[in-house]
Structures are given as structure tokens and as C-alpha cells.
Enzyme design. Structure first.
Site, PDB file in Angstrom:
ATOM      1  N   VAL A 185      -7.427  -7.950  -2.858  1.00 60.40           N
ATOM      2  CA  VAL A 185      -6.618  -7.208  -2.301  1.00 60.40           C
ATOM      3  C   VAL A 185      -5.385  -7.580  -2.619  1.00 60.40           C
ATOM      4  O   VAL A 185      -4.712  -8.743  -2.539  1.00 60.40           O
ATOM      5  CB  VAL A 185      -6.915  -7.384  -0.623  1.00 60.40           C
ATOM      6  CG1 VAL A 185      -5.708  -6.520   0.204  1.00 60.40           C
ATOM      7  CG2 VAL A 185      -8.234  -7.480  -0.151  1.00 60.40           C
ATOM      8  N   LEU A 187       1.065  -0.254   2.416  1.00 60.04           N
ATOM      9  CA  LEU A 187      -0.155   0.272   1.598  1.00 60.04           C
ATOM     10  C   LEU A 187      -1.252  -0.835   1.610  1.00 60.04           C
ATOM     11  O   LEU A 187      -2.428  -0.480   1.566  1.00 60.04           O
ATOM     12  CB  LEU A 187       0.616   0.092   0.325  1.00 60.04           C
ATOM     13  CG  LEU A 187       1.625   1.204  -0.229  1.00 60.04           C
ATOM     14  CD1 LEU A 187       2.053   1.162  -1.406  1.00 60.04           C
ATOM     15  CD2 LEU A 187       0.954   2.556   0.082  1.00 60.04           C
ATOM     16  N   PRO A 238      -4.249 -19.109   3.608  1.00 61.85           N
ATOM     17  CA  PRO A 238      -3.975 -19.368   4.824  1.00 61.85           C
ATOM     18  C   PRO A 238      -2.900 -18.577   5.134  1.00 61.85           C
ATOM     19  O   PRO A 238      -2.570 -18.243   6.279  1.00 61.85           O
ATOM     20  CB  PRO A 238      -4.060 -20.962   5.166  1.00 61.85           C
ATOM     21  CG  PRO A 238      -4.632 -21.478   3.992  1.00 61.85           C
ATOM     22  CD  PRO A 238      -4.997 -20.402   3.016  1.00 61.85           C
ATOM     23  N   TYR A 253      -4.768 -10.053   8.205  1.00 60.47           N
ATOM     24  CA  TYR A 253      -6.299  -9.610   8.320  1.00 60.47           C
ATOM     25  C   TYR A 253      -6.602  -9.470   9.872  1.00 60.47           C
ATOM     26  O   TYR A 253      -7.448  -8.720  10.024  1.00 60.47           O
ATOM     27  CB  TYR A 253      -7.083 -10.518   7.549  1.00 60.47           C
ATOM     28  CG  TYR A 253      -6.852 -10.427   6.033  1.00 60.47           C
ATOM     29  CD1 TYR A 253      -7.321  -9.157   5.394  1.00 60.47           C
ATOM     30  CD2 TYR A 253      -6.251 -11.329   5.104  1.00 60.47           C
ATOM     31  CE1 TYR A 253      -7.286  -8.924   4.146  1.00 60.47           C
ATOM     32  CE2 TYR A 253      -5.966 -11.196   3.816  1.00 60.47           C
ATOM     33  CZ  TYR A 253      -6.566  -9.931   3.277  1.00 60.47           C
ATOM     34  OH  TYR A 253      -6.063  -9.628   1.959  1.00 60.47           O
TER      35      TYR A 253
END
Length: 194
Positions: free
Chosen positions: A127, A138, A164, A170
Site C-alpha cells: 500500500v 488516495l 507502527p 488502517y
């Protein structure tokens, strides 16, 4: 390792009637059953139309993806430079991927992919968002759309590895660390020192 918590997903899902396997250039027809878990029905935060109106194109295949340009994005975010032939092989063995192209330059500016068994499990990899395009949504767009694509296939066990410093990115997308005490492990070639 972070695992996707499907109970809290903010995505609208519509099961599809067929699945395209791009690696083998054939179409497999199968009826995917709706996922038997509660899923909220809010829409994605950034629609494909909204991306286009801002000068971005969303892609779900490696067609037109310049691997040298993608490698430059990897390096710009701190990944090691990779052999483009190996990137090609990795992408050919990827079940789902998304990348966003900046229309003016025709270069990739955001990317994410997932590998797995195509039925139960998937792991999200790579990612990245070009640092010049970070902070405008985005990364969130590719993650939401990739997770939605996986859920539409009926895949609900979705994991990813994260540094971390980006865990906070997320968590709002439905990922949780160590749910129910589950811990990720990675094989290490180093011998245990006793």
C-alpha cells in the site's frame, strides 16, 4: 499484523455473479452468496467519478502500469528498489489490485494489492501513495476499494502487515491489531540463539 474486522466495515456490498481471473485470461462463472454478517450500507468516501473529476484514473489491472514508475513510488515511500521483472511476476500472481494514475503525467500515484486463496483469505501488500499526493484521500480510496473488492468475492479474513507509525491510518478502515489475541508470526531464517 492487522486483521480486517468485517462487522465494522463502512462499505456497501453487492455480490457479483462472475469472477475474472486475469492471470489465466479466462472467466470463471460462479454464484457468490451474500456475506452472512452485518454490514453497514454507507458509501465509499471517494467515488470513481470524484477521482476522475480531480484528474485521477482508477485501474484494477496491470494493463498500462509502468513498473519503473511504480518502483519509483515504492522507493519514494521508503521501500527498497525492486527488480521490475520480479514485480511483474508478483503482480501476475496477485488476486486483486488497484492503482491510481495521475491523468496529467500518466504515472501511478497510489497502489495496493492483495494475494490469497481466492475464497477465504487475503493479505494486503504494497500500500503506497506518492508523497507528492499524500493527504488527499488516495490511500483511503485504494484501501476501501480493495477491501470492497475482496468482500464482494466473499473473502472476509483479510490481513495486512503495517509499520507502527501508520496503524492509525488502517484502524478507521476496519483493521484491528491482535483481535481475540491472534498474533501474526513471520518465518525467520535466523537461528534462535540460546
Amino acid at each position: 499484523m492487522l486483521l480486517f474486522n468485517p462487522i465494522s466495515t463502512p462499505f456497501t456490498l453487492k455480490p457479483t455473479a462472475h469472477h475474472h481471473n486475469h492471470r489465466r485470461n479466462l472467466t470463471v462463472f460462479s454464484q457468490i452468496q451474500p456475506i452472512p454478517i452485518p454490514i453497514t450500507t454507507t458509501s465509499l468516501s471517494i467515488s470513481d467519478e470524484s477521482l476522475r473529476s480531480k484528474g485521477f484514473n482508477l485501474h484494477r489491472t496491470i494493463t498500462d502500469l509502468n513498473l519503473d514508475h511504480l518502483n519509483s513510488v515504492f522507493v519514494a515511500v521508503g521501500f527498497p528498489r525492486r527488480d521490475t521483472e520480479k514485480i511483474q511476476i508478483a503482480l501476475e500472481n496477485t488476486d486483486s489490485l488497484l492503482w491510481i494514475e495521475y491523468e496529467k503525467t500518466k504515472r501511478p500515484v497510489a497502489f495496493a494489492r492483495a494475494t490469497g486463496d481466492g475464497v477465504f483469505n487475503a493479505i494486503i501488500w504494497d500500500v503506497v501513495v506518492d508523497p507528492n499526493f499524500q493527504g488527499i484521500g488516495l490511500g483511503k480510496a485504494v484501501m476501501e476499494k480493495l477491501v470492497t473488492d475482496l468482500l464482494r468475492k466473499g473473502i472476509t479474513n483479510i490481513a495486512l502487515y503495517s509499520e507502527p507509525r501508520v496503524l492509525g491510518f488502517y484502524r478507521p478502515l476496519g483493521f484491528v491489531a491482535d483481535p481475540d489475541g491472534i498474533r501474526g508470526m513471520v518465518y525467520s531464517r535466523r537461528k534462535n540463539k540460546k
